[in-house]
Design an enzyme around this catalytic site. Sequence first.
Site, mmCIF file in Angstrom:
data_model
loop_
_atom_site.group_PDB
_atom_site.id
_atom_site.type_symbol
_atom_site.label_atom_id
_atom_site.label_comp_id
_atom_site.label_asym_id
_atom_site.label_seq_id
_atom_site.Cartn_x
_atom_site.Cartn_y
_atom_site.Cartn_z
ATOM 1 N N CYS A 34 41.950 48.318 12.918
ATOM 2 C CA CYS A 34 42.284 48.417 11.496
ATOM 3 C C CYS A 34 42.927 49.741 11.098
ATOM 4 O O CYS A 34 43.250 49.936 9.930
ATOM 5 C CB CYS A 34 41.039 48.168 10.660
ATOM 6 S SG CYS A 34 40.229 46.618 11.072
ATOM 7 N N HIS A 36 39.080 53.637 2.818
ATOM 8 C CA HIS A 36 39.145 52.399 3.596
ATOM 9 C C HIS A 36 38.393 51.298 2.854
ATOM 10 O O HIS A 36 38.897 50.187 2.722
ATOM 11 C CB HIS A 36 38.571 52.638 4.988
ATOM 12 C CG HIS A 36 38.842 51.544 5.953
ATOM 13 N ND1 HIS A 36 40.117 51.159 6.305
ATOM 14 C CD2 HIS A 36 37.989 50.735 6.656
ATOM 15 C CE1 HIS A 36 40.047 50.163 7.193
ATOM 16 N NE2 HIS A 36 38.767 49.886 7.413
ATOM 17 N N HIS A 82 41.031 42.697 3.247
ATOM 18 C CA HIS A 82 41.219 43.565 4.413
ATOM 19 C C HIS A 82 42.328 42.952 5.257
ATOM 20 O O HIS A 82 42.154 41.921 5.891
ATOM 21 C CB HIS A 82 39.931 43.689 5.201
ATOM 22 C CG HIS A 82 39.969 44.791 6.222
ATOM 23 N ND1 HIS A 82 41.137 45.422 6.601
ATOM 24 C CD2 HIS A 82 38.985 45.383 6.948
ATOM 25 C CE1 HIS A 82 40.867 46.339 7.505
ATOM 26 N NE2 HIS A 82 39.566 46.342 7.723
#
Length: 397
Positions: A162, A292, A325
């Site tokens: 990620c 994040h 996400h």
Amino acid sequence: MGISAPIAITGLGCLSGAGMSLPESMENMFRKQRYPHPPRRFSTDHPVSYPVLELRDEFKLPLDHQETVYARTSQLALAAALEALADAGWTAENLRGKRVGVCIGTTVGCSLNCDDFYRAFKDAGGDPDMGIIQRFLRSNPAAVIARQLKLDGPKQTVVNACSSGTEAIGIGASWLRAGACDIVIAGGADELARVTYAGFSSLMISDTEPCKPFDVERKGLNLGEGAGILILESEAVRKNKARGYLLGYGSASDAYHLTAPHPDGTGLKRALSEAFSVAAVTPEMISFINAHGTGTPDNDRVECRVLNEVLPGIPFLSTKGYTGHTLGAAGGIEAVFTVACLQREELPASIGFSTVDPELSATPVIKNTRISGDIALSESLAFGGNNGVLIFSKGDA
């Protein structure tokens, strides 16, 4: 690592569940609009339906038979790159003669997520149509952009969970600083796929409701898809005003766990320290943080612990409530949003947050918030303990 010269960012492009372009994304976020829903492009027999943030509309690329030419991740990357290039005032024609590099981060885009092929392999006795494989082999995201725009500079696809999009931007900037390129197209792209959806369901870190980053009731993430691209330019070729500058990049691993961050955030702290050193700025100079902020219990706990220790009192938000996400695309999309918010001098509300978690000791912005200062930070925490940090400054007046 020594101090590096700022890199001009002349163009921005993105599409995601928040919007089909950067202007639409910004409008929806500042209106506090988000559109989670059950997956529409595929179905599963999982007993629980988790909301996702897919693109609301389809996009048209200048390709014939686009759905069979390239995989969706590469189509997303190309669409965002074309938006960013137009924003920077470049066309494929006037890029000729320039040394143009392409560096794209992805995770899903590096995998053959084609259930149809595997089913056909099983049902056809091991002799399925190989067209799906051929499409996969043509679909390296960086190579697709370079091929479509006829670019002959360096190209690289970064696969680092990620943090991939963040790492790709940092690597692309290093090409400019090394004199290897005049222009770099950098960012991240990922599609929403059945395999990814099922995988995160099995990890039990998906929320059955719209995600709630940093909230005491947070239960997990919502998956999304999209792409975010920046155009980075050397001063030798730049003709237009910069929308922002990339000041610093830091990357570090804590090598603690396959999916969980180190409880003390050691890798993130090292990445922050490196980025501050390269950018020659101090934590007190940061005006806001694009965190994040996945909405998972572990990520938000560790990230808040580090923010409280290294960047106390600085406004922060998570944009994943709007985009989901997006995995390898997240760092690219969030870098684009960070630069755009610096320009606008305003942050959107961190959607989904309503109740303080006393364990976190910090809360994201809960309403549209004016910001002062010229410098902001975007950070990515990834599976495998990968951590990436980018520091940006405001562009030309």
